[in-house]
Write a protein that holds these residues in place. Structure first.
Motif, PDB file in Angstrom:
ATOM      1  N   VAL A 108       0.812  -1.175   0.137  1.00  0.00           N
ATOM      2  CA  VAL A 108       0.091  -0.065   0.171  1.00  0.00           C
ATOM      3  C   VAL A 108       1.116   1.308  -0.029  1.00  0.00           C
ATOM      4  N   SER A 109       0.620   2.337  -0.903  1.00  0.00           N
ATOM      5  CA  SER A 109       1.253   3.321  -0.793  1.00  0.00           C
ATOM      6  C   SER A 109       0.414   4.622  -0.933  1.00  0.00           C
ATOM      7  N   ARG A 110       0.733   5.729  -0.349  1.00  0.00           N
ATOM      8  CA  ARG A 110      -0.106   6.862  -0.239  1.00  0.00           C
ATOM      9  C   ARG A 110       0.534   7.876  -0.359  1.00  0.00           C
ATOM     10  N   LYS A 111      -0.210   9.014  -0.787  1.00  0.00           N
ATOM     11  CA  LYS A 111       0.277  10.692  -0.666  1.00  0.00           C
ATOM     12  C   LYS A 111      -0.737  11.595  -0.547  1.00  0.00           C
ATOM     13  N   LEU A 112      -0.646  12.609  -0.210  1.00  0.00           N
ATOM     14  CA  LEU A 112      -1.821  13.752   0.029  1.00  0.00           C
ATOM     15  C   LEU A 112      -1.544  14.586  -1.142  1.00  0.00           C
ATOM     16  N   TYR A 113      -2.773  14.933  -1.856  1.00  0.00           N
ATOM     17  CA  TYR A 113      -2.739  15.917  -3.139  1.00  0.00           C
ATOM     18  C   TYR A 113      -3.979  16.593  -2.994  1.00  0.00           C
TER      19      TYR A 113
ATOM     20  N   GLY B  24      -5.664  18.017  -0.675  1.00  0.00           N
ATOM     21  CA  GLY B  24      -6.642  17.603   0.285  1.00  0.00           C
ATOM     22  C   GLY B  24      -7.028  16.101   0.351  1.00  0.00           C
ATOM     23  N   HIS B  25      -6.658  15.223  -1.017  1.00  0.00           N
ATOM     24  CA  HIS B  25      -7.077  13.958  -0.991  1.00  0.00           C
ATOM     25  C   HIS B  25      -6.194  12.835  -0.894  1.00  0.00           C
ATOM     26  N   VAL B  26      -6.391  11.654  -0.375  1.00  0.00           N
ATOM     27  CA  VAL B  26      -5.227  10.764  -0.328  1.00  0.00           C
ATOM     28  C   VAL B  26      -5.383  10.058  -1.619  1.00  0.00           C
ATOM     29  N   TYR B  27      -4.416  10.176  -2.301  1.00  0.00           N
ATOM     30  CA  TYR B  27      -4.007   9.224  -3.629  1.00  0.00           C
ATOM     31  C   TYR B  27      -3.290   8.108  -3.178  1.00  0.00           C
ATOM     32  N   GLY B  28      -3.157   7.116  -3.836  1.00  0.00           N
ATOM     33  CA  GLY B  28      -2.468   5.911  -3.463  1.00  0.00           C
ATOM     34  C   GLY B  28      -2.756   4.618  -4.320  1.00  0.00           C
ATOM     35  N   GLU B  29      -2.166   3.657  -3.812  1.00  0.00           N
ATOM     36  CA  GLU B  29      -2.496   2.232  -4.700  1.00  0.00           C
ATOM     37  C   GLU B  29      -2.146   0.945  -3.922  1.00  0.00           C
ATOM     38  N   VAL B  30      -2.908   0.233  -4.220  1.00  0.00           N
ATOM     39  CA  VAL B  30      -3.013  -1.082  -3.223  1.00  0.00           C
ATOM     40  C   VAL B  30      -2.950  -2.303  -4.225  1.00  0.00           C
ATOM     41  N   VAL B  31      -1.880  -3.150  -3.782  1.00  0.00           N
ATOM     42  CA  VAL B  31      -1.622  -4.209  -4.516  1.00  0.00           C
ATOM     43  C   VAL B  31      -2.111  -5.371  -3.712  1.00  0.00           C
ATOM     44  N   ILE B  32      -2.643  -6.127  -4.570  1.00  0.00           N
ATOM     45  CA  ILE B  32      -3.348  -7.601  -3.855  1.00  0.00           C
ATOM     46  C   ILE B  32      -2.851  -8.896  -4.654  1.00  0.00           C
ATOM     47  N   GLU B  33      -2.432  -9.725  -3.926  1.00  0.00           N
ATOM     48  CA  GLU B  33      -1.746 -10.732  -4.722  1.00  0.00           C
ATOM     49  C   GLU B  33      -2.505 -12.317  -4.518  1.00  0.00           C
ATOM     50  N   GLU B  34      -3.177 -12.950  -5.489  1.00  0.00           N
ATOM     51  CA  GLU B  34      -3.535 -13.980  -5.423  1.00  0.00           C
ATOM     52  C   GLU B  34      -2.830 -15.405  -4.795  1.00  0.00           C
TER      53      GLU B  34
ATOM     54  N   PRO C  87      -5.521   1.560  -8.031  1.00  0.00           N
ATOM     55  CA  PRO C  87      -5.326   3.339  -7.692  1.00  0.00           C
ATOM     56  C   PRO C  87      -6.452   3.605  -6.923  1.00  0.00           C
ATOM     57  N   PHE C  88      -6.351   4.543  -6.101  1.00  0.00           N
ATOM     58  CA  PHE C  88      -7.353   5.020  -5.315  1.00  0.00           C
ATOM     59  C   PHE C  88      -7.136   6.626  -5.126  1.00  0.00           C
ATOM     60  N   LYS C  89      -8.401   7.287  -5.184  1.00  0.00           N
ATOM     61  CA  LYS C  89      -8.444   8.869  -4.581  1.00  0.00           C
ATOM     62  C   LYS C  89      -9.487   8.817  -3.624  1.00  0.00           C
ATOM     63  N   ASN C  90      -9.135   8.510  -2.473  1.00  0.00           N
ATOM     64  CA  ASN C  90     -10.138   8.122  -1.374  1.00  0.00           C
ATOM     65  C   ASN C  90     -11.104   7.044  -1.739  1.00  0.00           C
ATOM     66  N   GLU C  91     -11.606   7.059  -3.058  1.00  0.00           N
ATOM     67  CA  GLU C  91     -12.464   5.896  -3.511  1.00  0.00           C
ATOM     68  C   GLU C  91     -11.567   5.080  -4.455  1.00  0.00           C
ATOM     69  N   ASN C  92     -11.756   3.909  -4.786  1.00  0.00           N
ATOM     70  CA  ASN C  92     -11.067   3.069  -5.641  1.00  0.00           C
ATOM     71  C   ASN C  92     -11.562   3.530  -6.921  1.00  0.00           C
ATOM     72  N   ILE C  93     -10.402   3.644  -7.933  1.00  0.00           N
ATOM     73  CA  ILE C  93     -10.501   4.174  -9.146  1.00  0.00           C
ATOM     74  C   ILE C  93     -10.745   3.240 -10.513  1.00  0.00           C
ATOM     75  N   TYR C  94      -9.789   2.193 -10.560  1.00  0.00           N
ATOM     76  CA  TYR C  94     -10.032   1.082 -11.341  1.00  0.00           C
ATOM     77  C   TYR C  94      -9.042   0.159 -11.000  1.00  0.00           C
ATOM     78  N   CYS C  95      -9.170  -1.222 -11.393  1.00  0.00           N
ATOM     79  CA  CYS C  95      -8.469  -2.472 -10.920  1.00  0.00           C
ATOM     80  C   CYS C  95      -7.964  -2.968 -12.186  1.00  0.00           C
TER      81      CYS C  95
ATOM     82  N   ALA D  41     -16.986  -4.330   4.263  1.00  0.00           N
ATOM     83  CA  ALA D  41     -15.865  -3.399   3.379  1.00  0.00           C
ATOM     84  C   ALA D  41     -14.690  -2.979   4.181  1.00  0.00           C
ATOM     85  N   VAL D  42     -13.754  -3.134   3.337  1.00  0.00           N
ATOM     86  CA  VAL D  42     -12.419  -2.469   4.009  1.00  0.00           C
ATOM     87  C   VAL D  42     -12.154  -1.143   3.146  1.00  0.00           C
ATOM     88  N   GLY D  43     -12.288   0.166   3.994  1.00  0.00           N
ATOM     89  CA  GLY D  43     -12.121   1.394   3.242  1.00  0.00           C
ATOM     90  C   GLY D  43     -10.571   1.635   2.901  1.00  0.00           C
ATOM     91  N   THR D  44     -10.384   2.535   2.071  1.00  0.00           N
ATOM     92  CA  THR D  44      -9.030   2.806   1.845  1.00  0.00           C
ATOM     93  C   THR D  44      -8.077   3.174   2.825  1.00  0.00           C
TER      94      THR D  44
END
Length: 984
Positions: A854-859, A861-871, A882-890, A920-923
């Motif tokens: 999981v990586s995060r940065k603030l831009y 006012g919003h938290v931008y980041g990316e989560v990696v999930i391994e099967e 990638p997410f900006k508070n909410e998930n953007i795409y996968c 649910a798991v929030g960002t």
């Protein structure tokens, strides 16, 4: 010699060990003597007997050679779990909160039985801070003294102080402590910031439990010291914490909650010590399987040598806390598990003969087949090691096929829980400890190697003896551009934690950092949440000084411990979702087609709104508690369908959307005032119209409950419309269906309020984008969390510009998850959720795996980041979100070098859920090692019918212009709860 004694006092057995730490690399791991005996009702006498047994085994050891006696105990946590009135005290809770949190009082989420024991007095006082450090209100000494008088009249012995944002600015709790200590010199005072970090309710809950057991803890800890001194030992007595480190008796008497769940940690630490030097265990995580008589506890020992902590919150006795706990999975499997045999089919547990194994097992002359009987019957060579009963009673008793099926069943149970605990598909070493671990086979799938170390049956006592010392810092800090950098402040935190550990007796040269983070706080410029933890070996040369008996302990040493009595409450519990038949439940819809919301509905909505949050929107839990409190007080909450609007409005343009804007980090600490009510009434005066209906700005996350905040009977007393402006959660105020579907739509006039006398009317803006910017700029000065009420809408605008039946959809999702858990159909949670939203044509299962990065940065006012999930498969495919508070795409990629294939993107709903609960798991809660599944759900067709809508709600709005939208399915409007259950 310099020796240590470790003791683990469990509910059934007390294990003890005498250890020479300088000989840990020898074949006996430095263990000079060990003992396992039944735990006595008089804890002091039991410990005394255990220590005497150790000296009897090695009579040449001198008592002055003992450096410390370290004890792990379950007594304090058991007092809470068992709701023992004889061991728990009533508590006064004083909140330093100003106007905030009053609608969600202390004990709001306690089980009623425990609440009836502990709730002594509640007071709301001036005080508290905002996230930027400013005071909400100054402390009022006269007010504090008034509450002191009431507490004195009630003859209470413990008081908890909880200041808003006290983990960041603690001077208000300190100031009030001094006032109370002077007015009530004999009372025990617990300051919440000394117990845990951010999360107002969870920190308060932990502080309450700590205060409730103070008297009992003092008695027990003094009895521990008495037992040690009666033997003639002059060394300090230490207690283990649940993170694998130790506390002095003095500190443990002040913060006994630190010992909760220390038993599992002791076993893991003991396993690590016993297997030190094994090449397979270097620089890797290890799975520790602790098998007792009834249950098996499985945890992860990280390469740091300390347990992996729970992902977010922990529950003790039904009380939710943010107090750190080791992540442990328990299953009903142990040496006393009852084995049932039918036509060669074998089942093992989960019931057990427990501490009656010496009476009921076959090998001991009983008539109940246990796991011990079957294992020893086919592995007679372990009999001398186990030392139980008579081998002849089980020899040749069972067919070989029985043993094979028994082994398969035990193996299946263990492999399943091991699989859940692993943090990657790679096999991990498995260490077996505990008195019942002999039933475990020597090979397990998912285990690179299975090791059963020497002295495995007293690993918990060894772990206690070899515990380390810790220091920690958890704070939020505003770092203006002209001040020190976050890296420099992080170093400052590390040094503070180091100094704390050294003061507690750690060897300076051995101190290492085991936890380190500095995450940006959304919407609060230049502000970060810092968390640092260090651990170090005990400095034996300073141990006596660092942990010497305090004067209070010396003066109150008793000759015997005294029997611990139980007086268990039987108070009736509040409603629990587990106590109803969810499959048969029908919500209440009256003859006026009004859906009357009750506690069951709120529980479903709590689950469903967070899933619809798509990672954002903030946890609905505090809002859920607030609304549930209103319902329990008799407030009436009504939901109506859109097609019934005309029956409720007398004035066009009288339907208002409401919601909160601000940081999720702030929301968990700054609980609600009456922000929305203030904003709604100010808007009403400004436009000259009284709101007649209300609906939530967004259904996703905490805002899904906001309409109920002002709809209640005692507030505006108006119905809630079953709709919202997003059908999910989005990070900005302009990302709404009204903005996408209505011509020249504006949210102005709008009103924002922080609930503390600051209410702003924004009379007009050129666009919703400008309104968003104005609100975000104002947020910083208003505490970074405000209630917002926007321009009223007409019936025609509601029909054309909102997502219909979104409250019904959240309810159906929540019901599906709750029903799956009630029916123990956990593995089918993804399909259950998909069915609840309309089936495979609407939703799609996308992925299951563990979060590995999981990586995060603030831009802005919003938290931008990316989560990696391994099967969890040989292919090791990964999903990147990638997410900006909410998930953007996968996207799914085969390896790190693969750019990946995008399988879902906004405006489709991308929801990440816990595998074991479906919730649910929030960002903000994305964390390494969490096991999750990912679903894609079709959005309202209002988001996909025009290019304008796609520009507002799609990837372009998040800055990803090159992502082509490919829908996961086709939207089907949810079935209205009102339509389905009207007059049913």
């Amino acid at each position: 010699m310099s020796l240590l004694i470790g003791i683990d006092v469990g509910g059934t057995n007390t294990d003890s060990v005498l250890l020479d730490p300088t000989k840990s690399k020898e074949s006996n791991r430095g263990v000079l003597a060990w003992n396992k005996s039944n735990t006595t009702s008089d804890v002091s006498n039991g410990i005394e007997s255990a220590i005497k047994s150790l000296f009897e085994q090695v009579p040449n050891v001198k008592k002055e050679e003992i450096l410390a006696v370290t004890i792990g105990t379950t007594h304090f946590i058991n007092a809470v779990i068992e709701k023992d009135k004889a061991r728990l005290d009533k508590v006064a809770v004083l909140r330093l909160c100003g106007p905030y949190s009053r609608t969600t009082p202390p004990f709001a989420d306690f089980p009623s039985g425990l609440k009836s024991i502990l709730n002594g007095y509640i007071g709301f006082l001036d005080g508290g801070h905002y996230v930027h450090g400013d005071e909400v209100q100054p402390i009022n000494e006269a007010e504090v003294l008034e509450h002191c008088q009431k507490i004195k009249e009630l003859r209470l012995k413990s008081v908890v102080l909880v200041g808003q944002f006290s983990p960041m600015v603690n001077d208000h709790e300190d100031e009030v402590e001094k006032i109370i200590a002077k007015a009530l010199p004999d009372i025990s005072i617990v300051k919440s910031y000394e117990i845990s970090g951010l999360g107002f309710l969870e920190r308060e809950n932990a502080a309450i439990l700590n205060a409730a057991i103070l008297r009992f803890a003092k008695k027990v800890i003094i009895s521990f010291n008495a037992a040690v001194q009666r033997i003639g030992l002059t060394c300090p007595v230490l207690l283990t914490q649940n993170d694998g480190t130790i506390l002095s008796s003095h500190i443990a008497r002040r913060i006994p909650i630190s010992t909760f769940s220390s038993g599992a940690t002791n076993s893991m630490r003991g396993a690590s010590f016993l297997c030190a030097g094994e090449d397979e265990l270097k620089d890797t995580s290890v799975i520790v399987v602790d098998v007792g008589g009834t249950t098996t506890d499985v945890g992860i020992l990280l390469h740091t040598g300390f347990p992996r902590q729970a992902a977010s919150h922990s529950l003790v006795g039904g009380v939710r806390m943010n107090f750190s706990m080791p992540h442990v999975e328990s299953i009903g499997l142990g040496g006393g598990s009852i084995v049932r045999i039918s036509n060669e089919e074998v089942s093992v547990g989960p019931d057990s003969v427990g501490n009656e194994i010496l009476k009921r097992s076959i090998i001991c002359g009983g008539d109940t087949v246990t796991a011990t009987d079957v294992t020893i019957a086919f592995n007679g060579s372990i009999y001398d090691d186990v030392k139980i009963g008579n081998f002849n009673l089980v020899d040749k008793t069972f067919d070989h096929s029985i043993m094979e099926n028994f082994t398969k069943e035990v193996t299946h149970k263990l492999e399943k829980v091991i699989d859940r605990m692993r943090t990657s598909p790679d096999p991990l070493p498995v260490l077996l400890v505990g008195g019942g671990s002999f039933i475990v086979p020597n090979a397990l799938e998912g285990a690179s190697k299975v090791l059963r170390p020497p002295f495995y049956n007293v690993a918990n006592a060894i772990g206690a003896a070899m515990s380390k010392i810790s220091g920690s810092v958890h704070t939020i800090k505003l770092l203006p551009p002209d001040s020190m950098s976050k890296e420099d402040f992080l170093e400052k935190c590390i040094e503070e934690a180091r100094s704390q550990a050294i003061q507690r007796g750690a060897l300076k040269s051995s101190i290492t950092v085991v936890e380190l983070s500095h995450d940006p706080v959304p919407y609060v410029p230049n502000t970060y949440e810092f968390h640092v933890k260090v651990v170090g070996d005990v400095d034996f040369s300073k141990l006596q000084k660092a942990f010497n008996f305090d004067d209070a302990t010396k003066s109150t040493i008793v000759e015997s411990g005294g029997e611990v009595l139980k007086d268990v409450t039987e108070a009736a519990e509040d409603f629990s979702i587990e106590n109803i038949d969810i499959n048969q439940y029908k919500p209440t819809v009256n003859d006026k087609r009004e859906w009357i919301i009750n506690e069951i509905d709120l529980e479903f909505l709590r689950i469903g709104t967070y899933i619809l949050g798509c990672g954002g929107g903030g946890t609905p839990y505090p809002s859920f508690l607030d609304i549930r409190h209103l319902v329990r007080q008799g407030e009436i909450l009504k939901v109506i369908d859109i097609k019934d609007i005309k029956n409720y409005i007398k004035d066009e343009g009288s339907i208002i959307p409401v919601g909160f804007a601000g940081s999720p980090t702030v929301a968990i600490e700054q609980l609600k005032s009456e922000e929305l009510v203030h904003a709604a009434r100010s808007l009403s005066k400004f436009i000259g119209k009284t709101p007649e209906l209300v609906y939530p700005l967004e259904i996703g996350g905490g805002n899904g409950f906001t309409a109920f905040e002002i709809a209640a009977t005692s507030r505006l007393n108006i119905p809630v419309v079953d709709c919202d402006l997003m059908g999910r959660a989005y990070p900005t105020l302009w990302q709404t269906t009204a903005n996408a579907c209505l011509e020249n739509f504006k949210y102005s006039p709008a009103v924002i309020s922080n609930g503390n006398g600051n209410t702003m009317i924004i009379s007009e803006t050129a666009s919703s984008v400008i309104l968003e910017k104005v609100v975000r700029v104002s947020l910083t000065e208003l505490g970074t969390h405000v209630g917002k009420v926007s321009s009223p809408m007409t019936e025609a605008q509601i029909i054309a510009g909102t997502v219909h039946k979104s409250i019904s959809l959240a309810w159906r999702i929540g019901k599906a998850v709750a029903l799956a858990k009630q029916e123990l159909d956990i593995e089918n949670l993804p399909s259950r959720i998909i069915d609840s939203v309309g089936g495979p044509q609407v939703g799609k299962y996308l992925f299951t795996g563990k979060i590995i990065d999981v990586s995060r940065k603030l831009y802005k006012g919003h938290v931008y980041g990316e989560v990696v999930i391994e099967e969890d498969s040989p292919s090791k495919r990964q999903m990147v979100i990638p997410f900006k508070n909410e998930n953007i795409y996968c996207s799914i990629r085969q390896d790190k070098n693969d750019s990946g294939e995008i399988v879902c993107s906004v405006p489709d709903l991308i929801t990440v859920n816990e595998v074991d609960t479906g919730e649910a798991v929030g960002t903000p809660d994305y964390k390494y090692g969490l096991m999750v599944f990912v679903l894609g759900i079709s959005p309202s067709d209002k988001w996909t019918s025009t290019q304008k809508a796609l520009d507002i709600g799609g990837t372009k709005a998040f800055g990803f212009n090159d992502v082509e939208y490919k829908p996961v399915g086709k939207y089907v409007e949810p079935v209205s709860v009102i339509d389905e259950y009207h007059l049913s």
